[in-house]
Design a protein around this motif. Structure first.
Motif, short mmCIF file in Angstrom:
data_model
loop_
_atom_site.label_atom_id
_atom_site.label_comp_id
_atom_site.label_asym_id
_atom_site.label_seq_id
_atom_site.Cartn_x
_atom_site.Cartn_y
_atom_site.Cartn_z
N ALA A 1 0.83 -1.21 0.00
CA ALA A 1 0.00 0.00 0.00
C ALA A 1 0.86 1.26 0.00
O ALA A 1 0.55 2.24 -0.68
CB ALA A 1 -0.93 -0.01 1.21
N ASP A 2 1.94 1.24 0.75
CA ASP A 2 2.84 2.40 0.79
C ASP A 2 3.53 2.63 -0.55
O ASP A 2 3.84 3.78 -0.91
CB ASP A 2 3.91 2.20 1.87
N ALA A 3 3.80 1.54 -1.29
CA ALA A 3 4.55 1.67 -2.54
C ALA A 3 3.66 1.93 -3.75
O ALA A 3 4.15 2.41 -4.78
CB ALA A 3 5.37 0.39 -2.78
N LEU A 4 2.38 1.63 -3.68
CA LEU A 4 1.51 1.75 -4.86
C LEU A 4 1.39 3.17 -5.41
O LEU A 4 1.28 3.33 -6.64
CB LEU A 4 0.12 1.18 -4.55
N PRO A 5 1.41 4.22 -4.59
CA PRO A 5 1.38 5.56 -5.19
C PRO A 5 2.51 5.80 -6.19
O PRO A 5 2.35 6.54 -7.15
CB PRO A 5 1.48 6.49 -3.98
N GLY A 6 3.66 5.15 -5.97
CA GLY A 6 4.76 5.26 -6.92
C GLY A 6 4.44 4.60 -8.25
O GLY A 6 5.13 4.87 -9.25
N ALA A 7 3.41 3.74 -8.28
CA ALA A 7 2.95 3.12 -9.52
C ALA A 7 1.66 3.78 -10.00
O ALA A 7 0.89 3.19 -10.76
CB ALA A 7 2.72 1.62 -9.32
N ASN A 8 1.42 5.01 -9.54
CA ASN A 8 0.25 5.80 -9.93
C ASN A 8 -1.07 5.14 -9.52
O ASN A 8 -2.05 5.19 -10.26
CB ASN A 8 0.26 6.08 -11.44
N VAL A 9 -1.07 4.54 -8.35
CA VAL A 9 -2.29 3.93 -7.81
C VAL A 9 -2.50 4.48 -6.40
O VAL A 9 -1.64 4.33 -5.53
CB VAL A 9 -2.18 2.39 -7.74
N ALA A 10 -3.64 5.14 -6.19
CA ALA A 10 -4.00 5.56 -4.83
C ALA A 10 -4.57 4.35 -4.10
O ALA A 10 -5.37 3.59 -4.65
CB ALA A 10 -5.04 6.68 -4.90
N CYS A 11 -4.16 4.17 -2.84
CA CYS A 11 -4.54 2.97 -2.11
C CYS A 11 -4.88 3.33 -0.67
O CYS A 11 -4.14 4.06 -0.02
CB CYS A 11 -3.39 1.96 -2.15
N ARG A 12 -5.98 2.80 -0.17
CA ARG A 12 -6.37 3.04 1.22
C ARG A 12 -6.63 1.69 1.90
O ARG A 12 -7.60 1.01 1.60
CB ARG A 12 -7.65 3.89 1.28
N PRO A 13 -5.74 1.28 2.80
CA PRO A 13 -5.96 0.02 3.53
C PRO A 13 -7.14 0.16 4.49
O PRO A 13 -7.34 1.20 5.12
CB PRO A 13 -4.66 -0.19 4.31
N VAL A 14 -7.94 -0.90 4.58
CA VAL A 14 -9.09 -0.94 5.49
C VAL A 14 -8.92 -2.15 6.40
O VAL A 14 -8.88 -3.30 5.92
CB VAL A 14 -10.41 -1.03 4.72
N ALA A 15 -8.81 -1.91 7.72
CA ALA A 15 -8.66 -2.99 8.69
C ALA A 15 -10.04 -3.50 9.10
O ALA A 15 -10.97 -2.72 9.31
CB ALA A 15 -7.91 -2.49 9.92
#
Length: 348
Positions: A19-33
């Motif tokens: 999740a932390d690295a995906l913005p570097g691949a142009n993907v916004a990501c929000r983890p949900v616990a």
């Protein structure tokens, strides 16, 4: 994903690093616990997953961690999703045959509903194709990046003090700590004259308190308190320090879908003695360590005794470990590969 976002299990660390690295691949990501008992399903977990899926904004896409798959199976409706599978839940050590069969049935049904399935190792991917009905065009593999980096000179020799052995795994039945203790008992009984050593164990002591109590009783009964310590969890900086201080990495798990702690050991140039359960056999090359059958404390003791006695062999394997570690992907590469898998699934 199940449990707390800060949990220090391999699966959670994979999810959060990705999740932390995906913005570097142009993907916004929000983890949900998700709260609840997973793989379950239980009522609380089912309600948490249903609420999380209902709250997904229009246009967003969903990735569901594999520990939730048994819960997904019986939901009436599910949005298109990618299933991220570390290892099938029915492979957990200690399940009854009936419970393992129940989980496999639910997981197979859930995987059939996924738009795409991503496994974290080739081993797990092959298993999903062969035994869980996942067609290969719907299946991808994204190994994790290296999680721990440390400053350690491969092949160094310890100037003083006992040799430092390191184990990194939550204390659960699958991680094989009972095998590790039996190995120590055999070393004491059958291999006199070994160099002094200690094993520092890092990993959660909260996931199976009964097992932790049993292990501590075994340590006390056999007088092993001078050579093995159960430290519990530490943060990334603490783990990096532990890897940097170690001379040898030991891992006795009965099964691994990948083996992130083992990969981190290789990246730090640590020779490895491990059980060849699941994907570990593919991860550790012959010039970087020694592998034994899962559950075989006798074989584990023999290999470990050989490395404890032979500093030249440890140095040679340390160089091999560094070579193997240098070939492992980083999280930037993992995120780019995962993003490509998701784009192919959601925007074919």
């Amino acid at each position: 994903m199940p449990g707390a976002l800060g949990a220090r299990t391999g699966g959670t660390r994979y999810d959060m690093r990705l999740a932390d690295a995906l913005p570097g691949a142009n993907v916004a990501c929000r983890p949900v616990a998700l709260d609840g008992a997973f793989p379950g399903p239980d009522a609380r977990g089912t309600a948490a997953l249903r609420a999380a899926l209902d709250a997904v904004p229009p246009g967003d896409r969903v990735v569901i961690d594999g520990l939730c798959l048994a819960t997904v199976a019986d939901l009436a409706t599910v949005p298109p999703f990618v299933a991220l599978v570390h290892h099938p839940a029915d492979r957990e050590t200690g399940l009854s045959p009936a419970e393992a069969a129940r989980l496999r049935h639910l997981e197979t049904r859930a995987l059939a509903r996924a738009a795409h399935v991503v496994a974290t190792s080739t081993h797990t991917g092959e298993m999903l194709a062969a035994a869980y009905g996942v067609a290969r065009p719907r299946l991808g593999v994204v190994p994790p990046g290296v999680t721990v980096s440390c400053d350690r000179s491969p092949g160094r020799s310890r100037a003083s003090g006992p040799l430092r052995l390191l184990a990194v795994a939550s204390v659960t039945a699958r991680k094989g700590y009972a095998v590790l203790l039996e190995t120590l008992i055999r070393l004491r009984r059958e291999y006199p004259g070994l160099p002094a050593f200690r094993i520092d164990c890092y990993g959660s002591l909260e996931r199976d308190p009964a097992l932790v109590d049993a292990l501590r009783q075994t340590i006390a009964v056999h007088g092993l308190g001078d050579c093995i310590w159960l430290h519990g969890e530490v943060d990334e900086a603490g783990l990096a320090q532990a890897y940097a201080a170690a001379d040898l990495f030991v891992h006795a798990a009965h099964y691994e879908g990948y083996g992130m702690a083992v990969a981190d050991a290789l990246a730090c140039g640590l020779p490895v003695v491990a059980t060849a359960g699941g994907a570990v056999e593919d991860l550790v090359p012959e010039d970087a360590g020694r592998l034994v059958p899962p559950g075989d404390a006798n074989a584990f003791a023999a290999e470990l005794a050989g490395l404890l006695r032979d500093p030249a062999l440890r140095a040679t394997l340390a160089v091999g470990a560094q070579r193997a570690g240098a070939r492992l992907p980083d999280w930037r590469a993992a995120a780019a590969l995962f993003a490509a898998q998701c784009r192919g699934a959601f925007f074919p």
